[in-house]
Design a protein around this motif. Structure first.
Motif, PDB file in Angstrom:
ATOM      1  N   PHE A 111     -23.228  25.380  32.443  1.00  0.00           N
ATOM      2  CA  PHE A 111     -22.720  25.969  31.198  1.00  0.00           C
ATOM      3  C   PHE A 111     -23.516  25.477  29.983  1.00  0.00           C
ATOM      4  CE2 PHE A 111     -19.885  25.565  27.493  1.00  0.00           C
ATOM      5  CZ  PHE A 111     -19.587  26.904  27.288  1.00  0.00           C
ATOM      6  N   VAL A 112     -23.810  24.153  29.982  1.00  0.00           N
ATOM      7  CA  VAL A 112     -24.577  23.597  28.854  1.00  0.00           C
ATOM      8  C   VAL A 112     -25.970  24.211  28.821  1.00  0.00           C
ATOM      9  CG1 VAL A 112     -25.605  21.486  27.934  1.00  0.00           C
ATOM     10  CG2 VAL A 112     -23.256  21.462  28.797  1.00  0.00           C
ATOM     11  N   ILE A 113     -26.630  24.294  29.993  1.00  0.00           N
ATOM     12  CA  ILE A 113     -27.976  24.885  30.034  1.00  0.00           C
ATOM     13  C   ILE A 113     -27.916  26.367  29.653  1.00  0.00           C
ATOM     14  CG2 ILE A 113     -29.904  25.451  31.557  1.00  0.00           C
ATOM     15  CD1 ILE A 113     -29.304  22.932  33.107  1.00  0.00           C
ATOM     16  N   TYR A 114     -26.864  27.059  30.081  1.00  0.00           N
ATOM     17  CA  TYR A 114     -26.676  28.476  29.738  1.00  0.00           C
ATOM     18  C   TYR A 114     -26.633  28.668  28.226  1.00  0.00           C
ATOM     19  CZ  TYR A 114     -24.416  33.065  29.677  1.00  0.00           C
ATOM     20  OH  TYR A 114     -24.109  34.385  29.445  1.00  0.00           O
ATOM     21  N   MET A 115     -25.876  27.813  27.554  1.00  0.00           N
ATOM     22  CA  MET A 115     -25.787  27.915  26.100  1.00  0.00           C
ATOM     23  C   MET A 115     -27.097  27.495  25.427  1.00  0.00           C
ATOM     24  SD  MET A 115     -22.833  29.158  25.718  1.00  0.00           S
ATOM     25  CE  MET A 115     -22.782  29.088  23.940  1.00  0.00           C
ATOM     26  N   MET A 116     -27.750  26.457  25.954  1.00  0.00           N
ATOM     27  CA  MET A 116     -28.974  25.962  25.331  1.00  0.00           C
ATOM     28  C   MET A 116     -30.123  26.941  25.483  1.00  0.00           C
ATOM     29  SD  MET A 116     -28.910  21.898  26.274  1.00  0.00           S
ATOM     30  CE  MET A 116     -30.453  21.620  25.420  1.00  0.00           C
ATOM     31  N   VAL A 117     -30.168  27.716  26.566  1.00  0.00           N
ATOM     32  CA  VAL A 117     -31.206  28.735  26.723  1.00  0.00           C
ATOM     33  C   VAL A 117     -31.102  29.769  25.606  1.00  0.00           C
ATOM     34  CG1 VAL A 117     -31.907  30.684  28.167  1.00  0.00           C
ATOM     35  CG2 VAL A 117     -31.604  28.438  29.177  1.00  0.00           C
ATOM     36  N   GLY A 118     -29.883  30.212  25.313  1.00  0.00           N
ATOM     37  CA  GLY A 118     -29.686  31.167  24.221  1.00  0.00           C
ATOM     38  C   GLY A 118     -30.106  30.592  22.887  1.00  0.00           C
ATOM     39  N   TRP A 119     -29.718  29.312  22.661  1.00  0.00           N
ATOM     40  CA  TRP A 119     -30.102  28.689  21.389  1.00  0.00           C
ATOM     41  C   TRP A 119     -31.624  28.532  21.292  1.00  0.00           C
ATOM     42  CZ3 TRP A 119     -26.023  24.334  22.390  1.00  0.00           C
ATOM     43  CH2 TRP A 119     -24.751  24.862  22.199  1.00  0.00           C
ATOM     44  N   ALA A 120     -32.242  28.156  22.392  1.00  0.00           N
ATOM     45  CA  ALA A 120     -33.695  27.938  22.363  1.00  0.00           C
ATOM     46  C   ALA A 120     -34.439  29.241  22.091  1.00  0.00           C
ATOM     47  CB  ALA A 120     -34.152  27.315  23.692  1.00  0.00           C
ATOM     48  N   ILE A 121     -34.057  30.316  22.765  1.00  0.00           N
ATOM     49  CA  ILE A 121     -34.729  31.597  22.536  1.00  0.00           C
ATOM     50  C   ILE A 121     -34.482  32.091  21.109  1.00  0.00           C
ATOM     51  CG2 ILE A 121     -34.814  34.026  23.232  1.00  0.00           C
ATOM     52  CD1 ILE A 121     -34.249  33.122  26.087  1.00  0.00           C
ATOM     53  N   ASN A 122     -33.252  31.906  20.664  1.00  0.00           N
ATOM     54  CA  ASN A 122     -32.935  32.344  19.295  1.00  0.00           C
ATOM     55  C   ASN A 122     -33.757  31.588  18.261  1.00  0.00           C
ATOM     56  OD1 ASN A 122     -31.052  33.897  17.449  1.00  0.00           O
ATOM     57  ND2 ASN A 122     -30.603  31.791  16.811  1.00  0.00           N
ATOM     58  N   TRP A 159     -32.522  43.611  18.510  1.00  0.00           N
ATOM     59  CA  TRP A 159     -31.964  44.032  19.817  1.00  0.00           C
ATOM     60  C   TRP A 159     -32.797  43.452  20.940  1.00  0.00           C
ATOM     61  CZ3 TRP A 159     -33.843  46.776  23.962  1.00  0.00           C
ATOM     62  CH2 TRP A 159     -32.896  47.200  24.908  1.00  0.00           C
ATOM     63  N   TRP A 160     -34.123  43.451  20.796  1.00  0.00           N
ATOM     64  CA  TRP A 160     -34.981  42.875  21.820  1.00  0.00           C
ATOM     65  C   TRP A 160     -34.733  41.368  21.967  1.00  0.00           C
ATOM     66  CZ3 TRP A 160     -37.269  45.399  25.455  1.00  0.00           C
ATOM     67  CH2 TRP A 160     -37.684  46.714  25.265  1.00  0.00           C
ATOM     68  N   LYS A 161     -34.434  40.690  20.865  1.00  0.00           N
ATOM     69  CA  LYS A 161     -34.138  39.260  20.948  1.00  0.00           C
ATOM     70  C   LYS A 161     -32.876  39.008  21.766  1.00  0.00           C
ATOM     71  CE  LYS A 161     -32.380  37.018  17.444  1.00  0.00           C
ATOM     72  NZ  LYS A 161     -32.200  36.275  16.182  1.00  0.00           N
ATOM     73  N   HIS A 162     -31.820  39.759  21.463  1.00  0.00           N
ATOM     74  CA  HIS A 162     -30.565  39.584  22.206  1.00  0.00           C
ATOM     75  C   HIS A 162     -30.745  39.983  23.665  1.00  0.00           C
ATOM     76  CE1 HIS A 162     -28.230  38.351  18.808  1.00  0.00           C
ATOM     77  NE2 HIS A 162     -28.447  39.503  18.131  1.00  0.00           N
ATOM     78  N   ALA A 210     -36.689  30.068  18.858  1.00  0.00           N
ATOM     79  CA  ALA A 210     -38.134  30.300  19.042  1.00  0.00           C
ATOM     80  C   ALA A 210     -38.551  31.747  18.838  1.00  0.00           C
ATOM     81  CB  ALA A 210     -38.546  29.839  20.450  1.00  0.00           C
ATOM     82  N   TRP A 211     -37.601  32.636  18.679  1.00  0.00           N
ATOM     83  CA  TRP A 211     -37.955  34.059  18.521  1.00  0.00           C
ATOM     84  C   TRP A 211     -38.694  34.258  17.190  1.00  0.00           C
ATOM     85  CZ3 TRP A 211     -37.665  37.656  22.187  1.00  0.00           C
ATOM     86  CH2 TRP A 211     -37.865  38.983  21.838  1.00  0.00           C
ATOM     87  N   PRO A 212     -39.887  34.857  17.264  1.00  0.00           N
ATOM     88  CA  PRO A 212     -40.686  34.984  16.023  1.00  0.00           C
ATOM     89  C   PRO A 212     -40.129  36.068  15.095  1.00  0.00           C
ATOM     90  CG  PRO A 212     -41.832  36.033  17.860  1.00  0.00           C
ATOM     91  CD  PRO A 212     -40.622  35.364  18.444  1.00  0.00           C
ATOM     92  N   GLY A 213     -40.259  35.802  13.835  1.00  0.00           N
ATOM     93  CA  GLY A 213     -39.871  36.801  12.852  1.00  0.00           C
ATOM     94  C   GLY A 213     -41.069  37.695  12.489  1.00  0.00           C
ATOM     95  N   VAL A 214     -40.883  38.982  12.501  1.00  0.00           N
ATOM     96  CA  VAL A 214     -41.959  39.947  12.237  1.00  0.00           C
ATOM     97  C   VAL A 214     -41.506  40.869  11.089  1.00  0.00           C
ATOM     98  CG1 VAL A 214     -43.401  41.774  13.179  1.00  0.00           C
ATOM     99  CG2 VAL A 214     -42.713  39.846  14.630  1.00  0.00           C
ATOM    100  N   SER A 215     -42.401  41.104  10.166  1.00  0.00           N
ATOM    101  CA  SER A 215     -42.086  42.010   9.037  1.00  0.00           C
ATOM    102  C   SER A 215     -43.250  42.988   8.832  1.00  0.00           C
ATOM    103  CB  SER A 215     -41.850  41.217   7.748  1.00  0.00           C
ATOM    104  OG  SER A 215     -43.022  40.508   7.378  1.00  0.00           O
TER     105      SER A 215
END
Length: 390
Positions: free
Chosen positions: A42-53, A78-81, A55-60
Motif C-alpha cells: 500500500f505504501v509503495i502503491y501510494m509512493m509510485v503515484g506521488w513520484a510520477i506526479n 489526462w496522460w499524467k493520471h 516527476a511529470w514534466p510541465g509543458v506549455s
C-alpha cells in the motif's frame, strides 16, 4: 432454554484453539508477514503515484492560441493520471503475485522457526517420558542457552526432579530400613515359638496356638521380604549381566512345579532363546512371582498355566497366562499396586501379601521395560513383560 448459535468469530476462535501450538505459531507468523507485506504494498502503491506526479514534466505552448493551450494542458494532465494509474496497476498485479509466493515461503520458514523455538520444550517432554525410578537420580534436562523463559522453565523442572528424587530415595530407604528392623523381632519370635513347640511337656492347646502364631509369623516374614525386594527393585540397577530369559523361566517353572502339582494346575511352556541385560536375581524373582501368582489365582484342581518366552518383532517377550476367575478389565491396573488384589483392598487374604505384581512392575521398569495385563477369555489373566533384548 436453547443456547444461541456461536457467531463466525467464536467458531473461528474455537477452530484455532484446536490447532497444535506449532501450527498456531506458523499461522501467526504467516499472517503477520502477509499483513506487513500488504502494508508495504500500500505504501509503495501510494509512493509510485506521488513520484510520477512529482516527476511529470510541465509543458506549455506560449505561441499557441489560448483555446488550443487549454485543451493541450487538459490532455497532458489526462496522460499524467493515465500513467499513474497504469504504473500502479502494473505494480499491484506484480507485487500481489510476489506477495503470494513469498507468503508461502514465509509459512514454510515460520514452521521451521516454530519447530526450532519449540525444540527445548520437546527436549523437556522427551526427558520426562524417559524418566523412571532408576534414571531419576542422574538424568536432567540441563538446557543450555540464555536466561530466558524456556531456560527458567527447564531449570525449575530440574529442581523439581531433584526434590522428587530425594523424596523417592528417602521413601525407599525408609522401607528398607524399617523392613530390616522388623526382621530381627520376627526371627526371634519364630525361634521362641519353635522351641516352645519342641517342648514335650507342652499341652495340645499351647501347641495349636504356637502353630497358629508360627503361620502368622511366617506370613509377616514373607511380607517383610516382599517389601525389601520391592525397595531394592525400585532402585537403579547395580548389576547388569547377560541373562537368558528362557533359562530364567525354566528355573522358575521347575521350582514351582511341586506347588502347581499340589494345587492341581497343569503348566505348559513354550520357551525360546531370549537374552537381555539385567540383574539375574531380580529377573528370576519377577518371573517366579508371575508363575506363583498364576498358580495361586487359578481354578481348583483343574487349572492350566502357560509360560512363554522369546523374541517377537525385536522385543523380548515373557508371557504368563492362566485360567481362573473372571477379572474385570477396570480392575486389572489396580492389581499392580502394592497390597491390592482382586476383590480385596487390604492384606486380608491367605493367598499372599499383595506385593507379587507390584514387585514385577518395579523390576521390569528398573530394566527399562513395561508390563501389561489383560483379562483372558474364559477367565484368568494374560500378563506380558516386554524387555529390550541384549
Amino acid at each position: 432454554m436453547a443456547t444461541p448459535d456461536p457467531g463466525p468469530l467464536e467458531r473461528a476462535r474455537a477452530l484455532f484453539d484446536r490447532i497444535s501450538i506449532r501450527w498456531r505459531l506458523t499461522i501467526t507468523y504467516g499472517l503477520l508477514f502477509f499483513l506487513a507485506g500488504m502494508l508495504l504494498v500500500f505504501v509503495i502503491y501510494m509512493m509510485v503515484g506521488w513520484a510520477i506526479n512529482e516527476a511529470w514534466p510541465g509543458v506549455s505552448l506560449p505561441d499557441a492560441p489560448l483555446a488550443y493551450e487549454q485543451r493541450f494542458q487538459q490532455e497532458w494532465l489526462w496522460w499524467k493520471h493515465a500513467a499513474i494509474d497504469e504504473a500502479r496497476e502494473a505494480l499491484l498485479s506484480r507485487t500481489l503475485l510476489a506477495l503470494v509466493g513469498v507468503g508461502i515461503l514465509a509459512i514454510v520458514i515460520g514452521y521451521v522457526v516454530a519447530d526450532r523455538a519449540l525444540r527445548p520444550i520437546q527436549q523437556m517432554t522427551a526427558t520426562a517420558r524417559r524418566l523412571s525410578g532408576s534414571t531419576l537420580a542422574h538424568e536432567r534436562i540441563a538446557l543450555k542457552g540464555p536466561d530466558d523463559e524456556l531456560k527458567e522453565l527447564a531449570d525449575t523442572f530440574d529442581a523439581m526432579l531433584t526434590r522428587l528424587n530425594v523424596a523417592f530415595d528417602t521413601q525407599r530407604r525408609f522401607v528398607a530400613n524399617a523392613s530390616h528392623e522388623l526382621r530381627t523381632p520376627l526371627t526371634i519370635n519364630r525361634t521362641v515359638l519353635e522351641i516352645a513347640l519342641g517342648d514335650p511337656e507342652a499341652s495340645e492347646d499351647l501347641k495349636a496356638l504356637g502353630r497358629t502364631l508360627l503361620e502368622v509369623n511366617a506370613r509377616n516374614e514373607r511380607l517383610i521380604e516382599g517389601l525389601l525386594l520391592l525397595a531394592r527393585s525400585e532402585r537403579e540397577l547395580s548389576v547388569r549381566k547377560p541373562v537368558d530369559m528362557r533359562d530364567v523361566a525354566r528355573t522358575a517353572v521347575e521350582q514351582l512345579a511341586p506347588v502347581a502339582e499340589a494345587a492341581g494346575v497343569t503348566i505348559s511352556t513354550e520357551l525360546q532363546k531370549a537374552e537381555t541385560l539385567g540383574d539375574p536375581v531380580l529377573l528370576e524373582r519377577c518371573v517366579s512371582n508371575l508363575v506363583e501368582n498364576a498358580i495361586k489365582h487359578n481354578l481348583p484342581d483343574s487349572g492350566h498355566l502357560w509360560v512363554r518366552a522369546g523374541i517377537v518383532e525385536g522385543v523380548l517377550i515373557v508371557q504368563v497366562a492362566n485360567t481362573g476367575p473372571h477379572v474385570p478389565a477396570y480392575e486389572v491396573n489396580s492389581l499392580f499396586e502394592p497390597f491390592r488384589r482382586l476383590n480385596a483392598d487390604r492384606v486380608d487374604s491367605s493367598k499372599g501379601a499383595g506385593l507379587g505384581l507390584s514387585i514385577v512392575r518395579a523390576v521390569v521398569r528398573a530394566h527399562g521395560g513395561d508390563v501389561t495385563a489383560v483379562p483372558r477369555d474364559g477367565g484368568g489373566l494374560v500378563v506380558t513383560v516386554r524387555l529390550q533384548p541384549g
